[in-house]
Design a protein around this motif. Structure first.
Motif, PDB file in Angstrom:
ATOM      1  N   PRO A 117      10.874  15.453 -22.654  1.00 33.07           N
ATOM      2  CA  PRO A 117      11.193  14.527 -23.747  1.00 33.07           C
ATOM      3  C   PRO A 117      11.319  13.070 -23.307  1.00 33.07           C
ATOM      4  N   LYS A 118      11.414  12.834 -21.988  1.00 28.58           N
ATOM      5  CA  LYS A 118      11.551  11.466 -21.493  1.00 28.58           C
ATOM      6  C   LYS A 118      10.199  10.824 -21.189  1.00 28.58           C
ATOM      7  N   ARG A 119       9.123  11.572 -21.431  1.00 34.78           N
ATOM      8  CA  ARG A 119       7.789  11.068 -21.109  1.00 34.78           C
ATOM      9  C   ARG A 119       6.941  11.003 -22.373  1.00 34.78           C
ATOM     10  N   ILE A 120       6.116   9.991 -22.494  1.00 34.30           N
ATOM     11  CA  ILE A 120       5.147   9.879 -23.576  1.00 34.30           C
ATOM     12  C   ILE A 120       3.764  10.071 -22.984  1.00 34.30           C
ATOM     13  N   MET A 121       3.119  11.169 -23.360  1.00 39.93           N
ATOM     14  CA  MET A 121       1.794  11.520 -22.839  1.00 39.93           C
ATOM     15  C   MET A 121       1.801  11.471 -21.314  1.00 39.93           C
ATOM     16  N   GLY A 122       0.951  10.615 -20.722  1.00 44.87           N
ATOM     17  CA  GLY A 122       0.882  10.538 -19.269  1.00 44.87           C
ATOM     18  C   GLY A 122       1.657   9.378 -18.698  1.00 44.87           C
ATOM     19  N   GLY A 123       2.492   8.761 -19.516  1.00 48.67           N
ATOM     20  CA  GLY A 123       3.261   7.614 -19.050  1.00 48.67           C
ATOM     21  C   GLY A 123       4.406   8.031 -18.150  1.00 48.67           C
ATOM     22  N   PRO A 124       5.012   7.091 -17.445  1.00 43.15           N
ATOM     23  CA  PRO A 124       6.111   7.414 -16.545  1.00 43.15           C
ATOM     24  C   PRO A 124       7.359   7.855 -17.303  1.00 43.15           C
ATOM     25  N   GLU A 125       8.150   8.700 -16.669  1.00 43.18           N
ATOM     26  CA  GLU A 125       9.393   9.148 -17.289  1.00 43.18           C
ATOM     27  C   GLU A 125      10.309   7.950 -17.537  1.00 43.18           C
ATOM     28  N   GLY A 126      10.826   7.846 -18.754  1.00 46.74           N
ATOM     29  CA  GLY A 126      11.703   6.737 -19.106  1.00 46.74           C
ATOM     30  C   GLY A 126      10.964   5.516 -19.632  1.00 46.74           C
ATOM     31  N   GLY A 127       9.638   5.540 -19.607  1.00 45.03           N
ATOM     32  CA  GLY A 127       8.861   4.412 -20.113  1.00 45.03           C
ATOM     33  C   GLY A 127       8.384   3.485 -19.010  1.00 45.03           C
ATOM     34  N   ASN A 128       7.504   2.575 -19.372  1.00 46.37           N
ATOM     35  CA  ASN A 128       6.933   1.639 -18.401  1.00 46.37           C
ATOM     36  C   ASN A 128       7.982   0.655 -17.889  1.00 46.37           C
ATOM     37  N   THR A 129       7.883   0.308 -16.637  1.00 47.53           N
ATOM     38  CA  THR A 129       8.755  -0.706 -16.047  1.00 47.53           C
ATOM     39  C   THR A 129       7.958  -1.915 -15.571  1.00 47.53           C
ATOM     40  N   THR A 130       6.638  -1.808 -15.624  1.00 49.63           N
ATOM     41  CA  THR A 130       5.773  -2.929 -15.249  1.00 49.63           C
ATOM     42  C   THR A 130       4.686  -3.082 -16.311  1.00 49.63           C
ATOM     43  N   LEU A 131       3.939  -4.168 -16.243  1.00 42.83           N
ATOM     44  CA  LEU A 131       2.843  -4.431 -17.180  1.00 42.83           C
ATOM     45  C   LEU A 131       3.334  -4.357 -18.622  1.00 42.83           C
ATOM     46  N   LEU A 132       4.455  -4.997 -18.873  1.00 38.95           N
ATOM     47  CA  LEU A 132       5.065  -4.938 -20.198  1.00 38.95           C
ATOM     48  C   LEU A 132       4.574  -6.039 -21.130  1.00 38.95           C
ATOM     49  N   SER A 133       3.783  -6.979 -20.619  1.00 44.84           N
ATOM     50  CA  SER A 133       3.259  -8.060 -21.447  1.00 44.84           C
ATOM     51  C   SER A 133       1.820  -8.334 -21.048  1.00 44.84           C
ATOM     52  N   GLU A 134       1.174  -9.210 -21.788  1.00 50.79           N
ATOM     53  CA  GLU A 134      -0.201  -9.553 -21.471  1.00 50.79           C
ATOM     54  C   GLU A 134      -0.260 -10.238 -20.104  1.00 50.79           C
ATOM     55  N   PRO A 135      -1.232  -9.879 -19.278  1.00 44.92           N
ATOM     56  CA  PRO A 135      -1.315 -10.496 -17.950  1.00 44.92           C
ATOM     57  C   PRO A 135      -1.657 -11.983 -18.050  1.00 44.92           C
ATOM     58  N   THR A 136      -1.186 -12.749 -17.085  1.00 43.17           N
ATOM     59  CA  THR A 136      -1.483 -14.182 -17.040  1.00 43.17           C
ATOM     60  C   THR A 136      -2.951 -14.386 -16.677  1.00 43.17           C
ATOM     61  N   PRO A 137      -3.697 -15.155 -17.477  1.00 43.80           N
ATOM     62  CA  PRO A 137      -5.123 -15.338 -17.179  1.00 43.80           C
ATOM     63  C   PRO A 137      -5.314 -16.211 -15.945  1.00 43.80           C
ATOM     64  N   PRO A 138      -6.457 -16.136 -15.298  1.00 41.18           N
ATOM     65  CA  PRO A 138      -6.720 -16.996 -14.146  1.00 41.18           C
ATOM     66  C   PRO A 138      -6.827 -18.450 -14.605  1.00 41.18           C
ATOM     67  N   PRO A 139      -6.525 -19.409 -13.721  1.00 41.56           N
ATOM     68  CA  PRO A 139      -6.572 -20.834 -14.104  1.00 41.56           C
ATOM     69  C   PRO A 139      -7.964 -21.319 -14.443  1.00 41.56           C
ATOM     70  N   CYS A 140      -8.977 -20.666 -13.957  1.00 39.81           N
ATOM     71  CA  CYS A 140     -10.349 -21.028 -14.325  1.00 39.81           C
ATOM     72  C   CYS A 140     -11.238 -19.806 -14.195  1.00 39.81           C
ATOM     73  N   ARG A 141     -12.398 -19.870 -14.798  1.00 36.47           N
ATOM     74  CA  ARG A 141     -13.276 -18.702 -14.835  1.00 36.47           C
ATOM     75  C   ARG A 141     -13.820 -18.369 -13.451  1.00 36.47           C
ATOM     76  N   ASP A 142     -14.207 -19.425 -12.708  1.00 32.37           N
ATOM     77  CA  ASP A 142     -14.766 -19.210 -11.362  1.00 32.37           C
ATOM     78  C   ASP A 142     -13.615 -19.308 -10.363  1.00 32.37           C
ATOM     79  N   LEU A 143     -13.138 -18.175  -9.909  1.00 31.30           N
ATOM     80  CA  LEU A 143     -11.963 -18.170  -9.026  1.00 31.30           C
ATOM     81  C   LEU A 143     -12.215 -18.931  -7.744  1.00 31.30           C
ATOM     82  N   ASP A 144     -13.447 -18.898  -7.255  1.00 33.17           N
ATOM     83  CA  ASP A 144     -13.729 -19.598  -5.994  1.00 33.17           C
ATOM     84  C   ASP A 144     -13.612 -21.113  -6.163  1.00 33.17           C
ATOM     85  N   ALA A 145     -13.680 -21.616  -7.383  1.00 35.58           N
ATOM     86  CA  ALA A 145     -13.619 -23.058  -7.623  1.00 35.58           C
ATOM     87  C   ALA A 145     -12.204 -23.534  -7.916  1.00 35.58           C
ATOM     88  N   CYS A 146     -11.270 -22.579  -8.052  1.00 37.16           N
ATOM     89  CA  CYS A 146      -9.880 -22.971  -8.385  1.00 37.16           C
ATOM     90  C   CYS A 146      -9.192 -23.680  -7.215  1.00 37.16           C
TER      91      CYS A 146
END
Length: 254
Positions: free
Chosen positions: A225-254
């Motif tokens: 009962p503490k798990r939802i489908m294949g998620g961790p017991e007790g719920g997620n503790t990471t990746l709780l929001s949208e990830p921060t986008p990279p500062p520019c499209r070409d990472l090598d140019a940042c």
């Protein structure tokens, strides 16, 4: 001296192969069970039901007309559902006739895949996953609990015909190990279900048996009962929001 001993030993080995041991004869007899028993022999009539004949046509329509033999697995599965969870040799022969191949071509498939049962099973066939992740998490204790509660050995059917217990290799849900599958043949192919029950314990599988015995339906999936489908017991503790986008499209140019 060594030559005489080697010659004597070779003679003994030859005699063993000329006169099979009792164990070998028993094994040979066991291999023939599917064509020798009164309820399982090629002389017994068998054909798909009227409803399933339509399903046969639908299954075969998925394959080119010159490759009907490719439908052997789904047709065997349908025949097994209709026959209460196991495949008599007469059903295999019926499938061979439908796809126009020699019966041996169907036997080869039916005897290779563990999903096909060639002896009677219970209306509820309970399969315990025996692969490493589930074994580490206690699948042997789960199987022992089922066998003890039902009073049977592996692959035996209870006296009331309701339950049997078998083993299956990896069911592909290792994240929720240990797990069992319940193949429900209680209503034939019309009501057939095949459900996973994950995160089970010895106590929980006994409860599942009693629920099925009462004719009740149990939602498949995790039993924690503490798990939802294949998620961790007790719920997620990471990746709780949208990830921060990279500062520019070409990472090598940042």
């Amino acid at each position: 001296m060594l030559a005489r001993l080697a010659s004597k030993r070779l003679l003994e080995i030859r005699q063993v192969f000329r006169q099979p041991s009792q164990a070998f004869r028993s094994f040979s007899t066991a291999l023939n069970y599917h064509i020798d028993s009164p309820d399982n022999n090629p002389d017994l009539p068998w054909e798909f039901s009227e409803a399933n004949k339509q399903k046969v046509k639908e299954i075969i329509s998925h394959y080119p007309s010159n490759y009907k033999q490719s439908a052997v697995i789904p047709l065997l599965d349908l025949a097994q559902q209709q026959h209460g969870g196991w495949l008599p040799v007469s059903a295999m022969n019926a499938v061979a006739k439908v796809i126009e191949v020699a019966p041996i071509r169907v036997y080869e498939v039916a005897t290779f895949y563990s999903m096909f049962n060639r002896t009677k099973v219970g209306k509820y066939h309970l399969l315990v996953c025996g692969t490493t992740p589930c074994m580490i998490r206690g699948s042997r204790e789960i199987e022992d609990a089922l066998l003890k509660h039902l009073g049977v050995k592996r692959n035996e059917v209870t006296k009331d015909g309701l339950f049997s217990v078998g083993e299956m290799e990896c069911m592909g849900c290792c994240v929720n190990a240990p797990m069992i599958t319940v193949a429900d043949y209680s209503n034939g192919s019309e009501g057939y279900t095949y459900n996973y029950y994950e995160d089970v314990t010895p106590e929980r599988v006994v409860e599942i048996v009693e629920i099925l015995k009462r004719g009740e339906k149990l939602p498949p999936g995790t039993q924690n009962p503490k798990r939802i489908m294949g998620g961790p017991e007790g719920g997620n503790t990471t990746l709780l929001s949208e990830p921060t986008p990279p500062p520019c499209r070409d990472l090598d140019a940042c």
